[in-house]
Design a protein around this motif. Structure first.
Motif, short mmCIF file in Angstrom:
data_model
loop_
_atom_site.label_atom_id
_atom_site.label_comp_id
_atom_site.label_asym_id
_atom_site.label_seq_id
_atom_site.Cartn_x
_atom_site.Cartn_y
_atom_site.Cartn_z
N ASP A 63 31.05 34.79 36.10
CA ASP A 63 31.35 33.80 37.14
C ASP A 63 32.70 34.15 37.75
O ASP A 63 33.73 34.14 37.07
CB ASP A 63 31.38 32.40 36.53
CG ASP A 63 31.67 31.33 37.55
OD1 ASP A 63 32.84 31.21 37.97
OD2 ASP A 63 30.73 30.61 37.94
N ASP A 64 32.71 34.49 39.03
CA ASP A 64 33.95 34.94 39.69
C ASP A 64 35.06 33.91 39.65
O ASP A 64 36.23 34.26 39.50
CB ASP A 64 33.66 35.32 41.15
CG ASP A 64 32.83 36.59 41.26
OD1 ASP A 64 32.72 37.33 40.27
OD2 ASP A 64 32.29 36.84 42.36
N GLU A 65 34.73 32.63 39.75
CA GLU A 65 35.76 31.57 39.70
C GLU A 65 36.43 31.55 38.34
O GLU A 65 37.65 31.44 38.24
CB GLU A 65 35.13 30.21 40.02
CG GLU A 65 34.55 30.14 41.40
CD GLU A 65 35.32 29.21 42.31
OE1 GLU A 65 36.23 28.51 41.85
OE2 GLU A 65 35.01 29.21 43.51
N ARG A 66 35.64 31.63 37.28
CA ARG A 66 36.19 31.64 35.92
C ARG A 66 37.09 32.85 35.71
O ARG A 66 38.18 32.75 35.16
CB ARG A 66 35.07 31.67 34.88
CG ARG A 66 34.33 30.38 34.76
CD ARG A 66 33.30 30.52 33.66
NE ARG A 66 32.40 29.40 33.69
CZ ARG A 66 31.14 29.46 33.35
NH1 ARG A 66 30.62 30.60 32.93
NH2 ARG A 66 30.38 28.39 33.40
N PHE A 67 36.59 34.03 36.14
CA PHE A 67 37.37 35.25 35.96
C PHE A 67 38.70 35.15 36.69
O PHE A 67 39.76 35.45 36.14
CB PHE A 67 36.59 36.47 36.45
CG PHE A 67 37.35 37.75 36.27
CD1 PHE A 67 37.28 38.44 35.07
CD2 PHE A 67 38.15 38.25 37.28
CE1 PHE A 67 38.00 39.62 34.89
CE2 PHE A 67 38.87 39.42 37.11
CZ PHE A 67 38.79 40.10 35.91
N ALA A 68 38.66 34.72 37.95
CA ALA A 68 39.89 34.62 38.75
C ALA A 68 40.86 33.61 38.13
O ALA A 68 42.06 33.88 38.04
CB ALA A 68 39.56 34.22 40.19
N ASP A 69 40.35 32.46 37.69
CA ASP A 69 41.22 31.45 37.06
C ASP A 69 41.89 31.99 35.80
O ASP A 69 43.10 31.82 35.60
CB ASP A 69 40.42 30.19 36.72
CG ASP A 69 40.13 29.34 37.93
OD1 ASP A 69 40.76 29.55 38.99
OD2 ASP A 69 39.27 28.44 37.82
N LEU A 70 41.11 32.64 34.96
CA LEU A 70 41.66 33.18 33.72
C LEU A 70 42.69 34.28 34.01
O LEU A 70 43.79 34.28 33.46
CB LEU A 70 40.55 33.74 32.83
CG LEU A 70 41.02 34.37 31.52
CD1 LEU A 70 41.69 33.33 30.64
CD2 LEU A 70 39.85 35.03 30.81
N PHE A 71 42.34 35.20 34.89
CA PHE A 71 43.24 36.30 35.23
C PHE A 71 44.54 35.76 35.83
O PHE A 71 45.63 36.20 35.44
CB PHE A 71 42.54 37.25 36.20
CG PHE A 71 43.14 38.62 36.23
CD1 PHE A 71 42.69 39.61 35.37
CD2 PHE A 71 44.16 38.93 37.10
CE1 PHE A 71 43.24 40.88 35.38
CE2 PHE A 71 44.72 40.20 37.13
CZ PHE A 71 44.25 41.18 36.26
N ASN A 72 44.44 34.82 36.74
CA ASN A 72 45.63 34.24 37.35
C ASN A 72 46.50 33.52 36.33
O ASN A 72 47.73 33.60 36.38
CB ASN A 72 45.24 33.28 38.48
CG ASN A 72 44.79 34.02 39.72
OD1 ASN A 72 45.33 35.05 40.06
ND2 ASN A 72 43.78 33.50 40.38
#
Length: 64
Positions: free
Chosen positions: A14-23
């Protein structure tokens, strides 16, 4: 790694989850990586030859 690795990879698809975690991890929560700018990587890289057992995540951030 087996089932645990599969579960993590599935969760982070899930791109939203990945971006949130990475950020959160790398930028203290500042929204640098945007989910709509992510694209599918062709491979999963399970380790780095010089550091056995480490996982590599390759990310290209937009310029600017």
């Amino acid at each position: 790694m087996g089932m645990m690795n599969d579960a993590i990879l599935s969760y982070l698809e899930d791109d939203e989850r990945f971006a949130d975690l990475f950020n959160y991890v790398y930028f203290g929560g500042e929204q640098i990586v945007k989910s709509q700018e992510l694209r599918e990587a062709s491979e999963v890289y399970p380790s780095v030859p010089d550091i056995p057992g480490r996982t590599v995540c390759l990310v290209t951030l937009p310029k600017g």
